[in-house]
Structure formats: C-alpha cells, structure tokens
Motif scaffolding. Structure first.
Motif, PDB file in Angstrom:
ATOM      1  N   GLU A  68       0.847  -1.194   0.000  1.00 33.54           N
ATOM      2  CA  GLU A  68       0.000   0.000   0.000  1.00 33.54           C
ATOM      3  C   GLU A  68       0.881   1.242   0.000  1.00 33.54           C
ATOM      4  OE1 GLU A  68      -3.189   2.121   3.102  1.00 33.54           O
ATOM      5  OE2 GLU A  68      -1.824   0.550   3.764  1.00 33.54           O
ATOM      6  N   TRP A  69       0.590   2.164  -0.912  1.00 34.02           N
ATOM      7  CA  TRP A  69       1.358   3.392  -0.977  1.00 34.02           C
ATOM      8  C   TRP A  69       1.076   4.251   0.250  1.00 34.02           C
ATOM      9  CZ3 TRP A  69      -0.836   8.398  -1.883  1.00 34.02           C
ATOM     10  CH2 TRP A  69       0.127   9.418  -1.964  1.00 34.02           C
ATOM     11  N   VAL A  70       2.152   4.832   0.811  1.00 27.16           N
ATOM     12  CA  VAL A  70       2.042   5.680   2.001  1.00 27.16           C
ATOM     13  C   VAL A  70       2.345   7.136   1.668  1.00 27.16           C
ATOM     14  CG1 VAL A  70       3.032   6.157   4.277  1.00 27.16           C
ATOM     15  CG2 VAL A  70       2.631   3.784   3.560  1.00 27.16           C
ATOM     16  N   ALA A  71       3.464   7.358   0.956  1.00 27.81           N
ATOM     17  CA  ALA A  71       3.873   8.735   0.660  1.00 27.81           C
ATOM     18  C   ALA A  71       4.954   8.708  -0.409  1.00 27.81           C
ATOM     19  CB  ALA A  71       4.411   9.428   1.912  1.00 27.81           C
ATOM     20  N   TYR A  72       5.154   9.833  -1.049  1.00 27.84           N
ATOM     21  CA  TYR A  72       6.311   9.976  -1.930  1.00 27.84           C
ATOM     22  C   TYR A  72       6.829  11.411  -1.860  1.00 27.84           C
ATOM     23  CZ  TYR A  72       3.290  12.021  -5.626  1.00 27.84           C
ATOM     24  OH  TYR A  72       2.416  12.802  -6.345  1.00 27.84           O
ATOM     25  N   VAL A  73       8.056  11.579  -2.277  1.00 31.33           N
ATOM     26  CA  VAL A  73       8.657  12.900  -2.387  1.00 31.33           C
ATOM     27  C   VAL A  73       9.480  12.919  -3.661  1.00 31.33           C
ATOM     28  CG1 VAL A  73      10.718  12.292  -1.047  1.00 31.33           C
ATOM     29  CG2 VAL A  73       9.976  14.686  -1.156  1.00 31.33           C
ATOM     30  N   ASP A  74       9.521  14.096  -4.301  1.00 30.16           N
ATOM     31  CA  ASP A  74      10.294  14.187  -5.540  1.00 30.16           C
ATOM     32  C   ASP A  74      11.480  15.123  -5.365  1.00 30.16           C
ATOM     33  OD1 ASP A  74       7.981  16.381  -7.378  1.00 30.16           O
ATOM     34  OD2 ASP A  74       9.388  16.808  -5.754  1.00 30.16           O
ATOM     35  N   ASP A  75      12.187  15.372  -6.448  1.00 32.93           N
ATOM     36  CA  ASP A  75      13.407  16.175  -6.398  1.00 32.93           C
ATOM     37  C   ASP A  75      13.140  17.635  -6.076  1.00 32.93           C
ATOM     38  OD1 ASP A  75      12.481  15.308  -9.219  1.00 32.93           O
ATOM     39  OD2 ASP A  75      13.187  17.383  -9.486  1.00 32.93           O
ATOM     40  N   ASN A  76      11.911  18.081  -6.166  1.00 35.64           N
ATOM     41  CA  ASN A  76      11.548  19.448  -5.766  1.00 35.64           C
ATOM     42  C   ASN A  76      11.052  19.492  -4.325  1.00 35.64           C
ATOM     43  OD1 ASN A  76      12.031  20.834  -8.293  1.00 35.64           O
ATOM     44  ND2 ASN A  76      10.310  19.652  -9.088  1.00 35.64           N
ATOM     45  N   ASP A  77      11.276  18.410  -3.583  1.00 33.18           N
ATOM     46  CA  ASP A  77      10.798  18.304  -2.202  1.00 33.18           C
ATOM     47  C   ASP A  77       9.275  18.411  -2.107  1.00 33.18           C
ATOM     48  OD1 ASP A  77      13.727  19.884  -0.827  1.00 33.18           O
ATOM     49  OD2 ASP A  77      13.138  17.778  -0.732  1.00 33.18           O
ATOM     50  N   ARG A  78       8.599  18.021  -3.160  1.00 40.02           N
ATOM     51  CA  ARG A  78       7.141  17.984  -3.117  1.00 40.02           C
ATOM     52  C   ARG A  78       6.724  16.619  -2.586  1.00 40.02           C
ATOM     53  NH1 ARG A  78       6.217  20.069  -9.223  1.00 40.02           N
ATOM     54  NH2 ARG A  78       7.435  18.158  -9.496  1.00 40.02           N
ATOM     55  N   ALA A  79       6.056  16.633  -1.460  1.00 36.43           N
ATOM     56  CA  ALA A  79       5.640  15.386  -0.823  1.00 36.43           C
ATOM     57  C   ALA A  79       4.127  15.241  -0.898  1.00 36.43           C
ATOM     58  CB  ALA A  79       6.100  15.354   0.628  1.00 36.43           C
ATOM     59  N   THR A  80       3.686  14.039  -1.119  1.00 35.83           N
ATOM     60  CA  THR A  80       2.265  13.728  -1.164  1.00 35.83           C
ATOM     61  C   THR A  80       2.031  12.489  -0.307  1.00 35.83           C
ATOM     62  OG1 THR A  80       2.118  14.626  -3.404  1.00 35.83           O
ATOM     63  CG2 THR A  80       0.311  13.220  -2.683  1.00 35.83           C
ATOM     64  N   TYR A  81       0.870  12.458   0.364  1.00 35.01           N
ATOM     65  CA  TYR A  81       0.594  11.406   1.330  1.00 35.01           C
ATOM     66  C   TYR A  81      -0.738  10.732   1.050  1.00 35.01           C
ATOM     67  CZ  TYR A  81       4.124  14.205   3.636  1.00 35.01           C
ATOM     68  OH  TYR A  81       5.270  14.910   3.909  1.00 35.01           O
TER      69      TYR A  81
END
Length: 126
Positions: free
Chosen positions: A46-59
């Motif tokens: 199950e996906w919990v969170a991610y972050v990208d190279d622009n420090d954009r995080a989604t939960y």
C-alpha cells in the motif's frame, strides 16, 4: 542504480512516533521519486507517501496530517517521520525509488517502481 536501503523502525505504543530513513542513489540524480509503501499480510503493498526532487511530498489519506517528509538535508537520504501511529500502521515499510520523467508526477502504484529496499519493520501496539 543501487537498490535503496531503509533504516529505522521499531516497536512503539499507539500514539507514539517512529522515523524511517531511505538511502537511495537515485537521489543524486536531477529528477527522482522516492516512495514509501507499507505491506500487510495477504495484501499488495500500500502506498504511504512519496517525495520528488523538488521536495514535493504527497501522502495517502490514511497518514496525511501524521506523516511529514522534511526537506532533504543529506545528499542521498530521505526521512519519513511517522507521528501518532496507529495499530493498523504495523508492518514492514518499503522504500522504492526511480527517476522522474520530465513534467511527470511520482507514481503511487508498486508496479511503477523497480528498485526496492528490503524493508524496515514498524510495530504499533494498541
């Protein structure tokens, strides 16, 4: 790319906190996604969170407001502070990493990631 490596985790009571870290070589590239997944018995990760190279995080909705990925302060490490943990948050947590496509957003499906860590266990007792 080398597979990412998780560390941290442990056993806590409900309402307490843990912090995971993910060391991933892809973070040294210009565009990347680092995602966290949680596994429970008999279910797909199950996906919990991610972050990208622009420090954009989604939960995911299940952790939003309780988990908050800070801006990266180390060259190749992403942290996942997990606050106010619930019993259903028990399980191994996996870090997955990949390069991000131009103008692309990070994926939330486990099949979209090829490089996986071995997991870090988080146990939350009620």
């Amino acid at each position: 790319q080398e597979p990412p490596v998780e560390s941290g985790g442990g056993s806590v009571q409900a309402g307490e906190s843990l912090r995971l870290s993910c060391a991933a070589s892809v973070i040294r590239s210009s565009m990347y996604c680092v995602a966290w997944f949680r596994s429970s018995q008999g279910k797909e990760r199950e996906w919990v969170a991610y972050v990208d190279d622009n420090d954009r995080a989604t939960y995911s909705t299940s952790v939003k407001g309780r988990f908050a990925i800070p801006e990266r302060t180390y060259d190749n490490i992403v942290f996942l502070p997990m606050n106010n943990l619930k019993h259903e948050g028990t399980g191994p947590y996996y870090c997955a990493a990949r390069a991000r496509e131009i103008d692309g957003v990070c994926a939330v499906g486990p099949r979209d990631y090829v490089k996986w860590g071995r997991g870090a266990q988080g146990s939350v007792s009620s």
